[in-house]
Design a protein around this motif. Sequence first.
Motif, short mmCIF file in Angstrom:
data_model
loop_
_atom_site.label_atom_id
_atom_site.label_comp_id
_atom_site.label_asym_id
_atom_site.label_seq_id
_atom_site.Cartn_x
_atom_site.Cartn_y
_atom_site.Cartn_z
N ILE A 253 0.84 -1.20 0.00
CA ILE A 253 0.00 0.00 0.00
C ILE A 253 0.87 1.24 0.00
CG2 ILE A 253 -1.62 1.37 1.39
CD1 ILE A 253 -2.82 -1.30 2.35
N ARG A 254 1.91 1.25 0.82
CA ARG A 254 2.84 2.38 0.90
C ARG A 254 3.52 2.62 -0.45
NH1 ARG A 254 5.96 0.66 5.02
NH2 ARG A 254 4.30 1.15 6.46
N ARG B 212 2.40 1.79 -3.44
CA ARG B 212 1.40 2.28 -4.39
C ARG B 212 1.13 3.77 -4.17
NH1 ARG B 212 -2.99 -1.24 -3.53
NH2 ARG B 212 -3.80 0.19 -1.99
N GLU B 213 1.00 4.20 -2.88
CA GLU B 213 0.76 5.61 -2.58
C GLU B 213 1.96 6.47 -2.96
OE1 GLU B 213 -0.32 5.57 1.52
OE2 GLU B 213 -2.39 5.02 1.08
N ASP B 214 3.17 5.97 -2.74
CA ASP B 214 4.37 6.72 -3.12
C ASP B 214 4.44 6.90 -4.64
OD1 ASP B 214 5.09 6.90 -0.49
OD2 ASP B 214 6.60 5.29 -0.58
N ARG C 153 1.90 6.97 -6.68
CA ARG C 153 0.86 7.92 -7.03
C ARG C 153 1.31 9.36 -6.74
NH1 ARG C 153 -3.80 6.41 -3.82
NH2 ARG C 153 -3.78 4.53 -5.07
N ASP C 154 1.96 9.56 -5.57
CA ASP C 154 2.46 10.90 -5.21
C ASP C 154 3.53 11.37 -6.20
OD1 ASP C 154 0.75 10.95 -3.06
OD2 ASP C 154 2.28 10.34 -1.60
N ARG D 297 1.91 12.57 -9.35
CA ARG D 297 1.30 13.89 -9.16
C ARG D 297 2.35 14.99 -9.21
NH1 ARG D 297 -2.23 12.08 -4.28
NH2 ARG D 297 -3.94 11.10 -5.36
#
Length: 150
Positions: free
Chosen positions: A135-136, A138-140, A142-143, A146
């Motif tokens: 999860i971490r 995947r979020e990294d 995505r960030d 962005r």
Amino acid sequence: MNFKDINIKNKRATYDFAISETFTAGIVLTGTEIKSIRMGKASLVDTFCYVDRGEVWLKNMYIAEYSYGTYNNHAARRDRKLLLTRKEISRLEKNGKESGYTIVPLRLFINDRGLAKVVIGLARGKKEYDKRQSIREREDKRDMARMFEK
């Protein structure tokens, strides 16, 4: 909807399991089952594979009953046989018997010839901290995407 656009994924599988090897297999289906799949009415949630007497079977896969089907309509959650080579089956059987390994379907699609195929993976269950790590990551990712968009 064009039947070549059918791509049904098992998102839960990549979250719950670490996939070590993948295979593409054909599925033995009846007429109403392939029609339902072409309409996109199938699900791979809670589905798994097992090897029995040299054959690989897909258990608990949901294919909705065909709306225009008659008394010949199929059962929604019957076992379906997968078509693989002997070499692939023996490899799955050998590795599937190891402790902690299971065979899970990852994706159901229709190929260029109009045949239903399923991608299965040899998987090992993730621990809770492995899930948090994915999860971490995947979020990294995505960030980072962005940041580069701006």
